[in-house]
Design an enzyme around this catalytic site. Structure first.
Site, PDB file in Angstrom:
ATOM      1  CE  LYS A   1     136.488  80.124 118.950  1.00  0.00           C
ATOM      2  NZ  LYS A   1     136.587  80.599 117.561  1.00  0.00           N
TER       3      LYS A   1
ATOM      4  CD1 TRP B   1     148.670  80.259 121.704  1.00  0.00           C
ATOM      5  CD2 TRP B   1     150.378  79.442 122.886  1.00  0.00           C
ATOM      6  NE1 TRP B   1     148.273  80.205 123.025  1.00  0.00           N
ATOM      7  CE2 TRP B   1     149.308  79.708 123.774  1.00  0.00           C
ATOM      8  CE3 TRP B   1     151.561  78.919 123.403  1.00  0.00           C
ATOM      9  CZ2 TRP B   1     149.383  79.462 125.138  1.00  0.00           C
ATOM     10  CZ3 TRP B   1     151.651  78.673 124.770  1.00  0.00           C
ATOM     11  CH2 TRP B   1     150.570  78.944 125.628  1.00  0.00           C
TER      12      TRP B   1
ATOM     13  CB  ALA C   1     132.201  79.373 108.377  1.00  0.00           C
TER      14      ALA C   1
ATOM     15  CB  THR D   1     146.761  81.490 117.105  1.00  0.00           C
ATOM     16  OG1 THR D   1     145.789  81.609 118.139  1.00  0.00           O
ATOM     17  CG2 THR D   1     148.150  81.626 117.690  1.00  0.00           C
TER      18      THR D   1
ATOM     19  NE  ARG E   1     135.280  84.501 110.777  1.00  0.00           N
ATOM     20  CZ  ARG E   1     134.818  83.352 111.252  1.00  0.00           C
ATOM     21  NH1 ARG E   1     133.532  83.065 111.141  1.00  0.00           N
ATOM     22  NH2 ARG E   1     135.621  82.491 111.845  1.00  0.00           N
TER      23      ARG E   1
ATOM     24  CE  LYS F   1     139.628  79.351 110.506  1.00  0.00           C
ATOM     25  NZ  LYS F   1     139.071  78.518 111.580  1.00  0.00           N
TER      26      LYS F   1
ATOM     27  CG  PHE G   1     133.583  76.392 111.545  1.00  0.00           C
ATOM     28  CD1 PHE G   1     133.975  76.205 112.858  1.00  0.00           C
ATOM     29  CD2 PHE G   1     132.363  76.999 111.304  1.00  0.00           C
ATOM     30  CE1 PHE G   1     133.149  76.596 113.917  1.00  0.00           C
ATOM     31  CE2 PHE G   1     131.531  77.386 112.356  1.00  0.00           C
ATOM     32  CZ  PHE G   1     131.936  77.180 113.658  1.00  0.00           C
TER      33      PHE G   1
ATOM     34  CG  PHE H   1     149.705  71.804 120.909  1.00  0.00           C
ATOM     35  CD1 PHE H   1     148.962  72.106 122.039  1.00  0.00           C
ATOM     36  CD2 PHE H   1     149.217  72.211 119.673  1.00  0.00           C
ATOM     37  CE1 PHE H   1     147.755  72.795 121.944  1.00  0.00           C
ATOM     38  CE2 PHE H   1     148.015  72.896 119.565  1.00  0.00           C
ATOM     39  CZ  PHE H   1     147.287  73.193 120.715  1.00  0.00           C
TER      40      PHE H   1
END
Length: 556
Positions: free
Chosen positions: A105, A410, A273, A73, A94, A71, A301, A382
């Site tokens: 993460k 990405w 969240a 990215t 954020r 998200k 999220f 991907f």
């Protein structure tokens, strides 16, 4: 292949004063923290006038899985793509919490060639905002316990203290503790505990405040305990709001940084969240809208958590109206929702993908049918995605009348998001009305039921005996008109993390209700949500290091 941190360290950012100049911020309001980050004085919002029809774009996602969605990215890459098309784009994100950075993460500033920099600084301490929030939280806790020790003039019931200390770290050892031991001079013994800083109400207050004066008023309203007659005791009654606000004065100024492609980005605040409302600060969002033509922000999220709270709480309180919503999904994650094992996600599996697609389609339907906002689905690409899988996702979305764009930010940065950006440019011009999922002038139970049935697609809500009693108290205290902030698992539409996809025939159980009077919402806790996470068996901290020259590694 370079890691995220290696890509970020190879970049050559512009001096932060140039980034501010690019969007028209007068140097008077820029307070540099080194060469590549700065605080922007909030008074700039009052110093700049005039009509500005900026577009607010929310980036949200499907229900999270271990396969990842991307998200942040996508948010960063979309802003870079808009900039490459000649649009004045500004990001609002954020700040990462140290808990997840050292926990699962390992970093939260985007990824690949769609990142905000300086990546290491943003992930580690940044400009000290979270430390200031923790200090303000713990000052209030200290003043509360000192008041009790010094005679307890407010007649606080020591068995009914609701305020906890906090630390910005995952530390299960601190969830439940006993403090005040060691004799009379060391305080009054009682059961206590810590929350992670991002779960503190001070964080929620900080992110919803519109000014320093509003911040102080909200801090004063925070309820820390109840007296022996059942009346709430507030930070204002403890005379704590002034000192707390003094600690937060500079932290309230949004942080300006940049993307790898030098798009301006405000990174400020960071409530979780699944516990709080999961959005960056109102002040930072307003700055993005004031100084950009396109303000791209995200909510934590999946759309059932972050987007719901962004729309029903943040937009309602701040008077914001989104122009469009981007819902991020990956083929890999959708296959997991369809029952595919994590080690099989690189293999084409149309059956699993089709079984998992209802998760995406339910999020899409919620945004278009409940909130009436235009949507585009961004498929975060991907290398293992097959043509047949991508075509299946596109066909199912188009059946709902929703556009789909393949996002390759990405791997390619802004160039990989041009198709998505062009869809967004068209989308924001569509006329639309914006509705909330529930009106405020209804009971607590009705609002809970509206979120559960309209957003989660549950059959209804059950309140435990304790929660029912709390509803009665909240009504008596006059808090029943506040919006609802449901704390639940991020891994399912339901309150059961094992129910993937788009589950049916379930009910949501609310076990605890509490008012965050300073933030201005009621928190409804479901399932096993904890306000102090723990570290995993192999925390990301084990892979993070710094060499003798000060170069950090392991942050992804």
């Amino acid at each position: 292949m370079l890691s995220d941190i290696e890509i970020a360290q190879a970049a050559t950012p512009e001096h932060i004063t140039k980034i501010a100049e690019k969007i028209g911020i007068n140097p008077t309001f820029v307070e540099p923290y080194g060469s590549y980050k700065a605080k922007i004085d909030y008074s700039v919002l009052g110093a700049t006038t005039g009509q500005h029809d900026a577009k607010l774009i929310l980036v949200t996602a499907i229900t999270p899985t271990p396969a990842g969605e991307g998200k942040t990215t996508t948010t960063v890459g979309l802003a870079d793509a808009l900039s490459s098309l000649g649009k004045k784009a500004v990001v609002a994100l954020r700040e990462p919490s140290l808990g997840p950075v050292f926990g699962v993460k390992g970093g939260a500033a985007g990824g690949g060639y769609a990142q905000v920099v300086p990546m290491e600084d943003i992930n580690l301490h940044f400009t000290g905002d979270f430390h200031a929030i923790g200090a303000a939280n713990n000052l209030l806790a200290a003043m509360l316990d000192n008041h009790i020790h010094q005679g307890n003039v407010l007649d606080i019931d020591t068995r009914n203290i609701t305020w906890r200390r906090c630390v910005d770290m995952n530390d299960r050892q601190l969830r439940s503790i006993v403090d005040g031991l060691g004799g009379r001079t060391n305080g009054v013994p009682r059961e206590d505990g810590f929350d992670i800083t991002v779960a503190s109400e001070v964080m929620a207050v900080f992110c919803l405040a519109t000014s320093l004066a509003d911040l102080k008023e909200r801090l004063a309203r925070i309820i820390v305990a109840y007296d022996r007659k059942g009346n709430p005791v507030t930070a204002g009654q403890l005379k704590a709001e002034g000192a707390m606000c003094a600690l937060l004065k500079d932290a309230l100024k949004p942080n300006l940084v940049q993307t790898l492609e030098k798009t301006p980005a405000f990174v400020h605040g960071g409530p979780f969240a699944n516990i709080a409302h999961g959005c960056n600060s109102v002040i930072a969002t307003r700055m993005a809208l004031r100084f950009g033509d396109y303000a791209i922000t995200e909510a934590g999220f999946g759309a059932d958590l972050g987007a719901e709270k962004f729309l029903d709480i943040k937009c309602r309180m701040a008077g914001l109206k989104p122009s469009a919503v981007v819902i991020v999904a990956t083929v890999r994650a959708l296959k997991m929702h369809g029952g595919a094992a994590k080690d099989q996600l690189a293999t084409e599996d149309l059956a699993a993908l089709e079984a998992g697609l209802p998760n995406l389609l339910q999020h899409v339907s919620n945004i278009t049918q409940v909130y009436k906002l235009p949507v585009v689905v961004a498929i975060n690409a991907f290398p293992t995605d097959t043509e047949a899988e991508l075509e299946l996702v596109e066909d199912k979305c188009r059946e709902l009348g929703v556009s789909v764009a393949l996002s390759e930010v990405w791997a390619k940065g802004g160039k990989g998001g041009v198709v998505l950006a062009k869809e967004v440019i068209e989308l924001v011009e569509q006329p639309h009305e914006f509705y909330f999922s529930y009106p405020l002038g209804t009971s607590i139970e009705t609002k809970l039921d509206a979120i559960a049935t309209r957003i989660y697609h549950a059959d209804g809500v059950d309140l435990t005996t304790q929660a029912q009693a709390q509803v009665t108290v909240l009504k008596e205290l006059g808090f029943d008109d506040l919006p609802i902030c449901i704390a639940k698992t991020q891994y399912s539409f339901s309150d059961n993390p094992s129910l993937l996809g788009a589950p049916k025939d379930f009910r949501v159980t609310v076990r605890n209700l509490k008012v965050s009077a300073g933030a201005g919402f009621i928190v409804a806790l479901t399932g096993d949500i904890m306000t102090m996470p723990g570290l995993p068996k192999a925390p990301a901290a084990e892979r993070i290091d710094v060499d003798n020259t000060g170069v950090i590694s392991g942050l992804f």
